[in-house]
Design a protein around this motif. Structure first.
Motif, PDB file in Angstrom:
ATOM      1  N   ALA A  98       0.814  -1.218   0.000  1.00  0.00           N
ATOM      2  CA  ALA A  98       0.000   0.000   0.000  1.00  0.00           C
ATOM      3  C   ALA A  98       0.844   1.263   0.000  1.00  0.00           C
ATOM      4  N   GLN A 126      -5.150  10.464  -2.958  1.00  0.00           N
ATOM      5  CA  GLN A 126      -5.376   9.234  -2.203  1.00  0.00           C
ATOM      6  C   GLN A 126      -6.327   8.299  -2.941  1.00  0.00           C
ATOM      7  N   LYS A 127      -7.361   8.853  -3.555  1.00  0.00           N
ATOM      8  CA  LYS A 127      -8.311   8.030  -4.308  1.00  0.00           C
ATOM      9  C   LYS A 127      -7.627   7.369  -5.498  1.00  0.00           C
ATOM     10  N   GLU A 129      -4.437   6.655  -5.712  1.00  0.00           N
ATOM     11  CA  GLU A 129      -3.565   5.614  -5.163  1.00  0.00           C
ATOM     12  C   GLU A 129      -4.361   4.344  -4.882  1.00  0.00           C
ATOM     13  N   GLU A 130      -5.544   4.489  -4.288  1.00  0.00           N
ATOM     14  CA  GLU A 130      -6.392   3.330  -3.985  1.00  0.00           C
ATOM     15  C   GLU A 130      -6.823   2.604  -5.254  1.00  0.00           C
ATOM     16  N   GLN A 134      -5.791  -1.240  -6.136  1.00  0.00           N
ATOM     17  CA  GLN A 134      -6.817  -2.260  -6.393  1.00  0.00           C
ATOM     18  C   GLN A 134      -6.623  -2.901  -7.769  1.00  0.00           C
TER      19      GLN A 134
END
Length: 146
Positions: A98, A126-127, A129-130, A134
């Motif tokens: 992560a 951050q979004k 990166e997520e 995923q």
């Protein structure tokens, strides 16, 4: 011309490495390494592919697969022509973790015919990166056959 020579170098190194994979005289075979570490790039292959896939709607200005950096050109959303964004992704590790990906986002607004820097919500990076993480997990899962 520089990109072509870099690509040729990466391919040559990859072929040389692949040619050594069958030799097992007391040394670890390439085939025994964990799949995300067997790459011809200097970063985690799953994160790299996921980052490129995530940013595929934007044109890419610069990539450095060995350094793990992707930088986009300015992107103007057709539904908001007075705003543009630029994204940079840095892959920090060869492991799929992560904390191995960082995303930076720059945003500008068109005012009086001039693009001016403006703030970006912290959650935007951050979004992204997520999403990249995923996608990387999904790519790894699909590569493993399940």
């Amino acid at each position: 011309m520089i990109r072509v020579s870099r690509l040729a170098t990466v391919l040559a190194l990859g072929l040389a490495l692949a040619g050594c994979a069958h030799h097992k005289k007391g040394k670890m075979s390439v085939a025994k390494l964990a799949p995300p570490l067997v790459t011809t790039i200097g970063t985690n292959a799953y994160l790299w592919r996921a980052a490129l896939d995530t940013l595929s709607f934007m044109s890419i200005a610069q990539t450095d697969s060995n350094g793990g950096v992707i930088i986009t050109n300015w992107y103007v959303n057709p539904s908001v022509p007075t705003e543009r964004m630029k994204v940079s992704v840095t892959i920090l590790d060869q492991e799929l973790r992560a904390d191995a990906v960082r995303v930076g986002v720059a945003r500008q607004i068109l005012q009086g015919g001039v693009w001016n820097d403006t703030s970006v919500q912290a959650s935007t990076g951050q979004k992204l990166e997520e999403i990249i993480l995923q996608k990387a997990r999904d790519i790894r899962r699909n590569a493993a056959g399940g």
